[in-house]
Design a protein around this motif. Structure first.
Motif, PDB file in Angstrom:
ATOM      1  N   VAL A  36       0.810  -1.385   0.008  1.00 39.95           N
ATOM      2  CA  VAL A  36       0.121  -0.101  -0.111  1.00 39.95           C
ATOM      3  C   VAL A  36       1.017   1.365   0.173  1.00 39.95           C
ATOM      4  CG1 VAL A  36      -2.172  -0.913   1.116  1.00 39.95           C
ATOM      5  CG2 VAL A  36      -0.280  -0.244   2.543  1.00 39.95           C
ATOM      6  N   ALA A  37       2.043   0.846  -0.496  1.00 36.62           N
ATOM      7  CA  ALA A  37       3.133   2.197  -0.483  1.00 36.62           C
ATOM      8  C   ALA A  37       2.949   3.185  -1.852  1.00 36.62           C
ATOM      9  CB  ALA A  37       4.492   1.696  -0.442  1.00 36.62           C
ATOM     10  N   ASP A  38       1.764   2.988  -2.612  1.00 37.18           N
ATOM     11  CA  ASP A  38       1.770   3.464  -3.956  1.00 37.18           C
ATOM     12  C   ASP A  38       1.408   4.905  -3.483  1.00 37.18           C
ATOM     13  OD1 ASP A  38       1.263   4.365  -6.447  1.00 37.18           O
ATOM     14  OD2 ASP A  38      -0.425   3.420  -6.795  1.00 37.18           O
ATOM     15  N   ASN A  39       2.140   5.970  -4.199  1.00 40.50           N
ATOM     16  CA  ASN A  39       1.748   7.476  -3.941  1.00 40.50           C
ATOM     17  C   ASN A  39       1.232   7.995  -5.291  1.00 40.50           C
ATOM     18  OD1 ASN A  39       4.252   7.819  -5.036  1.00 40.50           O
ATOM     19  ND2 ASN A  39       4.861   9.104  -3.453  1.00 40.50           N
ATOM     20  N   GLY A  40       1.314   7.408  -6.478  1.00 37.60           N
ATOM     21  CA  GLY A  40       1.062   7.930  -7.624  1.00 37.60           C
ATOM     22  C   GLY A  40      -0.587   8.047  -8.347  1.00 37.60           C
ATOM     23  N   GLY A  41      -1.021   8.654  -9.068  1.00 41.28           N
ATOM     24  CA  GLY A  41      -2.156   8.456  -9.697  1.00 41.28           C
ATOM     25  C   GLY A  41      -3.344   8.693  -8.684  1.00 41.28           C
ATOM     26  N   MET A 130      -0.477   4.327   7.102  1.00 37.35           N
ATOM     27  CA  MET A 130       0.272   5.274   6.068  1.00 37.35           C
ATOM     28  C   MET A 130       1.749   5.074   5.911  1.00 37.35           C
ATOM     29  SD  MET A 130      -2.245   7.374   4.779  1.00 37.35           S
ATOM     30  CE  MET A 130      -1.281   8.699   4.307  1.00 37.35           C
ATOM     31  N   VAL A 131       2.249   4.739   4.703  1.00 34.46           N
ATOM     32  CA  VAL A 131       3.642   4.496   4.740  1.00 34.46           C
ATOM     33  C   VAL A 131       4.211   4.975   3.429  1.00 34.46           C
ATOM     34  CG1 VAL A 131       3.693   2.318   5.924  1.00 34.46           C
ATOM     35  CG2 VAL A 131       3.206   2.179   3.513  1.00 34.46           C
ATOM     36  N   ASP A 132       5.605   5.271   3.348  1.00 33.12           N
ATOM     37  CA  ASP A 132       6.352   5.566   2.195  1.00 33.12           C
ATOM     38  C   ASP A 132       7.529   4.868   2.162  1.00 33.12           C
ATOM     39  OD1 ASP A 132       5.098   8.116   0.726  1.00 33.12           O
ATOM     40  OD2 ASP A 132       5.011   8.876   2.630  1.00 33.12           O
ATOM     41  N   ILE A 133       7.952   4.552   1.178  1.00 29.29           N
ATOM     42  CA  ILE A 133       9.336   3.928   0.643  1.00 29.29           C
ATOM     43  C   ILE A 133      10.374   5.123   0.301  1.00 29.29           C
ATOM     44  CG2 ILE A 133       8.586   1.534   0.083  1.00 29.29           C
ATOM     45  CD1 ILE A 133       8.675   2.295  -2.667  1.00 29.29           C
ATOM     46  N   VAL A 134      11.533   4.713   0.989  1.00 30.39           N
ATOM     47  CA  VAL A 134      12.881   5.745   0.681  1.00 30.39           C
ATOM     48  C   VAL A 134      13.886   4.949   0.176  1.00 30.39           C
ATOM     49  CG1 VAL A 134      14.176   7.488   1.807  1.00 30.39           C
ATOM     50  CG2 VAL A 134      11.808   6.859   2.632  1.00 30.39           C
ATOM     51  N   ALA A 135      14.560   5.388  -0.753  1.00 31.76           N
ATOM     52  CA  ALA A 135      15.571   4.765  -1.545  1.00 31.76           C
ATOM     53  C   ALA A 135      16.667   5.952  -1.575  1.00 31.76           C
ATOM     54  CB  ALA A 135      15.313   4.412  -2.804  1.00 31.76           C
ATOM     55  N   GLY A 158      22.177   7.419 -10.829  1.00 36.90           N
ATOM     56  CA  GLY A 158      22.740   6.506  -9.932  1.00 36.90           C
ATOM     57  C   GLY A 158      21.714   5.185 -10.024  1.00 36.90           C
ATOM     58  N   LYS A 159      22.099   4.254  -9.324  1.00 36.55           N
ATOM     59  CA  LYS A 159      21.243   3.013  -9.149  1.00 36.55           C
ATOM     60  C   LYS A 159      20.739   2.821  -7.791  1.00 36.55           C
ATOM     61  CE  LYS A 159      22.517   0.017 -12.772  1.00 36.55           C
ATOM     62  NZ  LYS A 159      22.787  -1.394 -13.354  1.00 36.55           N
ATOM     63  N   ILE A 160      19.752   2.332  -7.249  1.00 39.70           N
ATOM     64  CA  ILE A 160      19.141   2.114  -5.949  1.00 39.70           C
ATOM     65  C   ILE A 160      20.178   1.198  -5.080  1.00 39.70           C
ATOM     66  CG2 ILE A 160      17.382   1.264  -4.456  1.00 39.70           C
ATOM     67  CD1 ILE A 160      15.270   1.822  -6.759  1.00 39.70           C
ATOM     68  N   LYS A 161      20.575   1.853  -4.113  1.00 38.59           N
ATOM     69  CA  LYS A 161      21.609   0.916  -3.411  1.00 38.59           C
ATOM     70  C   LYS A 161      21.015   0.646  -1.995  1.00 38.59           C
ATOM     71  CE  LYS A 161      24.703   3.698  -0.748  1.00 38.59           C
ATOM     72  NZ  LYS A 161      25.979   4.127  -0.630  1.00 38.59           N
ATOM     73  N   ASN A 162      20.116   1.349  -1.359  1.00 37.93           N
ATOM     74  CA  ASN A 162      19.706   0.908  -0.244  1.00 37.93           C
ATOM     75  C   ASN A 162      18.018   1.258  -0.296  1.00 37.93           C
ATOM     76  OD1 ASN A 162      19.150  -0.115   2.397  1.00 37.93           O
ATOM     77  ND2 ASN A 162      19.911   1.883   3.136  1.00 37.93           N
ATOM     78  N   ILE A 163      17.092   0.630   0.545  1.00 37.06           N
ATOM     79  CA  ILE A 163      15.974   0.998   0.354  1.00 37.06           C
ATOM     80  C   ILE A 163      15.166   0.772   1.736  1.00 37.06           C
ATOM     81  CG2 ILE A 163      14.904  -1.439  -0.617  1.00 37.06           C
ATOM     82  CD1 ILE A 163      12.807   0.619  -2.318  1.00 37.06           C
ATOM     83  N   TRP A 164      14.276   1.429   2.235  1.00 37.95           N
ATOM     84  CA  TRP A 164      13.578   1.299   3.506  1.00 37.95           C
ATOM     85  C   TRP A 164      12.444   2.035   3.656  1.00 37.95           C
ATOM     86  CZ3 TRP A 164      17.807   4.475   2.638  1.00 37.95           C
ATOM     87  CH2 TRP A 164      17.566   6.023   3.042  1.00 37.95           C
ATOM     88  N   MET A 165      11.621   1.722   4.561  1.00 35.38           N
ATOM     89  CA  MET A 165      10.288   2.234   4.978  1.00 35.38           C
ATOM     90  C   MET A 165      10.294   3.212   5.972  1.00 35.38           C
ATOM     91  SD  MET A 165       6.838   0.052   5.120  1.00 35.38           S
ATOM     92  CE  MET A 165       6.864  -0.295   3.401  1.00 35.38           C
ATOM     93  N   GLU A 166       9.303   4.388   5.805  1.00 40.86           N
ATOM     94  CA  GLU A 166       9.047   5.485   6.901  1.00 40.86           C
ATOM     95  C   GLU A 166       7.637   5.545   6.912  1.00 40.86           C
ATOM     96  OE1 GLU A 166      11.029   8.970   5.768  1.00 40.86           O
ATOM     97  OE2 GLU A 166      13.017   8.274   5.934  1.00 40.86           O
ATOM     98  N   PRO A 167       7.172   5.439   8.158  1.00 44.10           N
ATOM     99  CA  PRO A 167       8.103   5.221   9.469  1.00 44.10           C
ATOM    100  C   PRO A 167       8.328   3.490   9.485  1.00 44.10           C
ATOM    101  CG  PRO A 167       5.558   5.379  10.101  1.00 44.10           C
ATOM    102  CD  PRO A 167       5.414   5.620   8.368  1.00 44.10           C
TER     103      PRO A 167
END
Length: 327
Positions: A36-41, A130-135, A158-167
């Motif tokens: 449920v991290a989609d934030n587009g459309g 409510m969540v967001d992914i961060v890269a 650049g390429k994605i090196k690390n990815i996490w979720m907030e909160p």
């Protein structure tokens, strides 16, 4: 057999549209855990305006599991092309949003909608918060939001090196954890690697349950690379990214497509900076992962998995697992 599919986007809904036909004969219990991290459309707009988890991927998966994809399913997929404030929204997204406000619970809204469409399985969001992914990219940039991550990736800085979720401390629904722990088979993918599959595994409860579960774990690799996310990724690169996200290897088998798209389609995708994923079966096998390689290509205007070819292969794998377990 009890099967749990994990993912999001069009990839997961395509898989579900096929494997629902294995219920109840081969699959006795089918569940889908959806990001449920989609934030587009439409999803992104409703998320921000109504402060609810993104409903779009959930909606697609509910419709995919509908027993009969009849007029009601088409109504849920209807997207408004006009109307001030309505344009761009799908009816199903609005329905889920309204139900969430009426019931006060996103999980209840998903359950009620699933009952209305009489789905052949269970749809569970990986979190109802409510969540967001961060890269973090290799150039040092830190980008927040699914859509923003993909768009930044397209700049090829650049390429994605690390990815996490907030909160980082969001909880998964108890039922999601229970389904994973009870599963005989867990299927990851197909779908966008960093924005559909991995976000589910960034929810600690989901990640921990997947790692603890004794289920046979299958990854369905994408047919094509995704511009801005997986440029030049081989099949084994996809698997390594998943393992890196959870901190340890856990995948037992990989499903890969062996067929190259027709030249006309190939050229079309190459113009969009996408190309067939190289199946480096040797590298996957050296990781201790069983490789299932077949022609899984859909023939049409797009390059994607054919749901019924994929289902036929999944059926064979499930029967093989059942036979092995019975021995």
């Amino acid at each position: 057999m009890k099967v749990v599919a994990i993912g999001g986007g069009t990839g997961l809904s395509s898989l579900l549209r096929g494997i629902k036909h294995l219920v109840p004969h081969t699959i006795t219990d089918l569940s889908a855990i959806v990001t449920v991290a989609d934030n587009g459309g439409s999803s992104g707009r409703l998320r921000e305006e109504m402060q609810i988890p993104a409903p779009g991927d959930i909606r697609n998966c509910i419709v995919a599991l509908a027993e009969d994809e009849d007029i009601l399913a088409k109504v849920f997929q209807y997207r408004f092309t006009e109307g001030n404030g309505l344009k761009g929204h799908s009816f199903g997204n609005l329905f889920l949003s309204v139900l969430t406000k009426i019931t006060g619970d996103f999980l209840d809204a998903v359950e009620i909608t699933s009952d209305i469409l009489k789905i052949k399985g269970k749809i569970i969001p990986s979190t109802d918060e409510m969540v967001d992914i961060v890269a973090e990219f290799t150039d040092g940039a830190v980008i927040k939001g699914e859509t923003q991550i993909t768009e930044y990736g397209k700049q090829l800085k650049g390429k994605i090196k690390n990815i996490w979720m907030e909160p980082s401390n969001v909880k998964a629904p108890e039922e999601a954890v229970q389904k994973i722990m009870e599963a005989d088979v867990i299927i990851l993918g197909p779908g966008s690697l960093f924005t559909s599959i991995i976000p589910n595994l960034l929810v600690s409860d989901i990640k921990d349950a997947v790692l603890k579960s004794k289920a046979y774990k299958i990854y369905i690799c994408n047919v094509m690379t995704q511009y801005g996310e997986t440029d030049q990724f081989t099949a084994s690169d996809h698997i390594k990214a998943i393992h890196s996200a959870v901190g340890k290897p856990f995948i037992d088998a990989a499903v890969v497509n062996t067929t190259v798209p027709p030249d006309e389609l190939l050229r079309k995708y190459m113009k969009e900076n996408a190309e067939p994923v190289t199946v480096d079966a040797g590298n996957i096998s050296r990781m201790g992962i069983t490789v299932f390689a077949e022609d899984l290509l859909e023939t049409g205007d797009y390059v994607r998995h054919n749901p019924y070819k994929l289902t036929a292969l999944i059926d064979k794998i499930l029967k093989r697992i059942k036979k092995r377990n019975a021995a």
